[in-house]
Design a protein around this motif. Structure first.
Motif, PDB file in Angstrom:
ATOM      1  N   THR A   3      79.729   5.240   7.567  1.00  0.00           N
ATOM      2  CA  THR A   3      79.330   6.595   7.146  1.00  0.00           C
ATOM      3  C   THR A   3      78.379   6.522   5.954  1.00  0.00           C
ATOM      4  OG1 THR A   3      81.735   6.864   7.263  1.00  0.00           O
ATOM      5  CG2 THR A   3      80.472   8.820   7.264  1.00  0.00           C
ATOM      6  N   ASP A   4      78.672   5.626   5.022  1.00  0.00           N
ATOM      7  CA  ASP A   4      77.815   5.471   3.841  1.00  0.00           C
ATOM      8  C   ASP A   4      76.410   5.015   4.235  1.00  0.00           C
ATOM      9  OD1 ASP A   4      79.816   6.263   2.181  1.00  0.00           O
ATOM     10  OD2 ASP A   4      80.260   4.259   1.382  1.00  0.00           O
ATOM     11  N   ALA A   5      76.337   4.093   5.190  1.00  0.00           N
ATOM     12  CA  ALA A   5      75.032   3.592   5.629  1.00  0.00           C
ATOM     13  C   ALA A   5      74.218   4.719   6.256  1.00  0.00           C
ATOM     14  CB  ALA A   5      75.212   2.446   6.628  1.00  0.00           C
ATOM     15  N   VAL A   6      74.895   5.591   7.029  1.00  0.00           N
ATOM     16  CA  VAL A   6      74.202   6.728   7.645  1.00  0.00           C
ATOM     17  C   VAL A   6      73.767   7.712   6.554  1.00  0.00           C
ATOM     18  CG1 VAL A   6      74.417   8.668   9.254  1.00  0.00           C
ATOM     19  CG2 VAL A   6      75.412   6.454   9.840  1.00  0.00           C
ATOM     20  N   ALA A   7      74.648   7.961   5.587  1.00  0.00           N
ATOM     21  CA  ALA A   7      74.293   8.847   4.474  1.00  0.00           C
ATOM     22  C   ALA A   7      73.113   8.271   3.698  1.00  0.00           C
ATOM     23  CB  ALA A   7      75.498   9.041   3.557  1.00  0.00           C
ATOM     24  N   GLY A   8      73.010   6.933   3.696  1.00  0.00           N
ATOM     25  CA  GLY A   8      71.934   6.264   2.982  1.00  0.00           C
ATOM     26  C   GLY A   8      70.639   6.184   3.780  1.00  0.00           C
ATOM     27  N   GLY A   9      70.633   6.752   4.986  1.00  0.00           N
ATOM     28  CA  GLY A   9      69.375   6.844   5.712  1.00  0.00           C
ATOM     29  C   GLY A   9      69.332   6.172   7.067  1.00  0.00           C
ATOM     30  N   ALA A  10      70.355   5.380   7.430  1.00  0.00           N
ATOM     31  CA  ALA A  10      70.343   4.756   8.751  1.00  0.00           C
ATOM     32  C   ALA A  10      70.632   5.821   9.807  1.00  0.00           C
ATOM     33  CB  ALA A  10      71.394   3.654   8.821  1.00  0.00           C
ATOM     34  N   THR A  11      69.873   5.818  10.890  1.00  0.00           N
ATOM     35  CA  THR A  11      70.037   6.872  11.889  1.00  0.00           C
ATOM     36  C   THR A  11      70.438   6.350  13.260  1.00  0.00           C
ATOM     37  OG1 THR A  11      67.688   6.768  12.342  1.00  0.00           O
ATOM     38  CG2 THR A  11      68.420   8.471  10.809  1.00  0.00           C
ATOM     39  N   ASN A  12      70.515   5.055  13.423  1.00  0.00           N
ATOM     40  CA  ASN A  12      70.947   4.525  14.719  1.00  0.00           C
ATOM     41  C   ASN A  12      71.672   3.191  14.531  1.00  0.00           C
ATOM     42  OD1 ASN A  12      68.939   2.450  14.524  1.00  0.00           O
ATOM     43  ND2 ASN A  12      67.419   3.937  15.220  1.00  0.00           N
ATOM     44  N   LEU A  13      72.242   2.728  15.645  1.00  0.00           N
ATOM     45  CA  LEU A  13      73.053   1.513  15.599  1.00  0.00           C
ATOM     46  C   LEU A  13      72.266   0.302  15.108  1.00  0.00           C
ATOM     47  CD1 LEU A  13      75.730   0.103  16.155  1.00  0.00           C
ATOM     48  CD2 LEU A  13      75.067  -0.092  18.559  1.00  0.00           C
ATOM     49  N   ARG A  14      71.025   0.225  15.514  1.00  0.00           N
ATOM     50  CA  ARG A  14      70.203  -0.917  15.129  1.00  0.00           C
ATOM     51  C   ARG A  14      70.062  -1.000  13.599  1.00  0.00           C
ATOM     52  NH1 ARG A  14      64.743  -2.492  14.938  1.00  0.00           N
ATOM     53  NH2 ARG A  14      64.207  -0.304  14.788  1.00  0.00           N
ATOM     54  N   GLN A  15      69.824   0.172  12.990  1.00  0.00           N
ATOM     55  CA  GLN A  15      69.647   0.190  11.536  1.00  0.00           C
ATOM     56  C   GLN A  15      70.952  -0.091  10.802  1.00  0.00           C
ATOM     57  OE1 GLN A  15      67.837   4.008  10.913  1.00  0.00           O
ATOM     58  NE2 GLN A  15      65.812   3.294  11.526  1.00  0.00           N
ATOM     59  N   VAL A  16      72.063   0.445  11.355  1.00  0.00           N
ATOM     60  CA  VAL A  16      73.358   0.199  10.715  1.00  0.00           C
ATOM     61  C   VAL A  16      73.725  -1.281  10.856  1.00  0.00           C
ATOM     62  CG1 VAL A  16      75.820   0.764  10.774  1.00  0.00           C
ATOM     63  CG2 VAL A  16      74.147   2.571  11.046  1.00  0.00           C
ATOM     64  N   ARG A  17      73.393  -1.863  11.992  1.00  0.00           N
ATOM     65  CA  ARG A  17      73.658  -3.286  12.198  1.00  0.00           C
ATOM     66  C   ARG A  17      72.854  -4.123  11.206  1.00  0.00           C
ATOM     67  NH1 ARG A  17      71.582  -4.511  17.296  1.00  0.00           N
ATOM     68  NH2 ARG A  17      73.435  -3.844  18.392  1.00  0.00           N
ATOM     69  N   LYS A  18      71.624  -3.722  11.021  1.00  0.00           N
ATOM     70  CA  LYS A  18      70.753  -4.438  10.092  1.00  0.00           C
ATOM     71  C   LYS A  18      71.291  -4.349   8.661  1.00  0.00           C
ATOM     72  CE  LYS A  18      65.771  -4.963   9.498  1.00  0.00           C
ATOM     73  NZ  LYS A  18      64.539  -4.173   9.462  1.00  0.00           N
TER      74      LYS A  18
END
Ligand code: FES
Length: 56
Positions: A15-30
């Motif tokens: 959730t924090d990663a999404v709040a920080g700007g990640a919008t898809n699985l690829r970005q959260v994985r990165k």
């Protein structure tokens, strides 16, 4: 709660990663390394990402 056991990643971290700007699985994985080993957590991770995005 742990979502990714291989990497020890929690739903809060996702959730924090999404709040920080990640919008898809690829970005959260990165950003976190989630779903980069067995991949079993990918579906749940995607659900958490979708849920978080729909709340913002
Ligand atoms: Fe996430 Fe295995 S549980 S890569």
């Amino acid at each position: 709660m742990y979502v990714c056991l291989c990497k020890g990643i929690t739903d809060t971290q996702i959730t924090d990663a999404v709040a920080g700007g990640a919008t898809n699985l690829r970005q959260v994985r990165k950003a976190l390394g989630v779903a980069s080993q067995c991949g079993k957590c990918g579906v749940l991770t995607q659900e958490i990402i979708n849920e978080t995005l729909s709340m913002h």
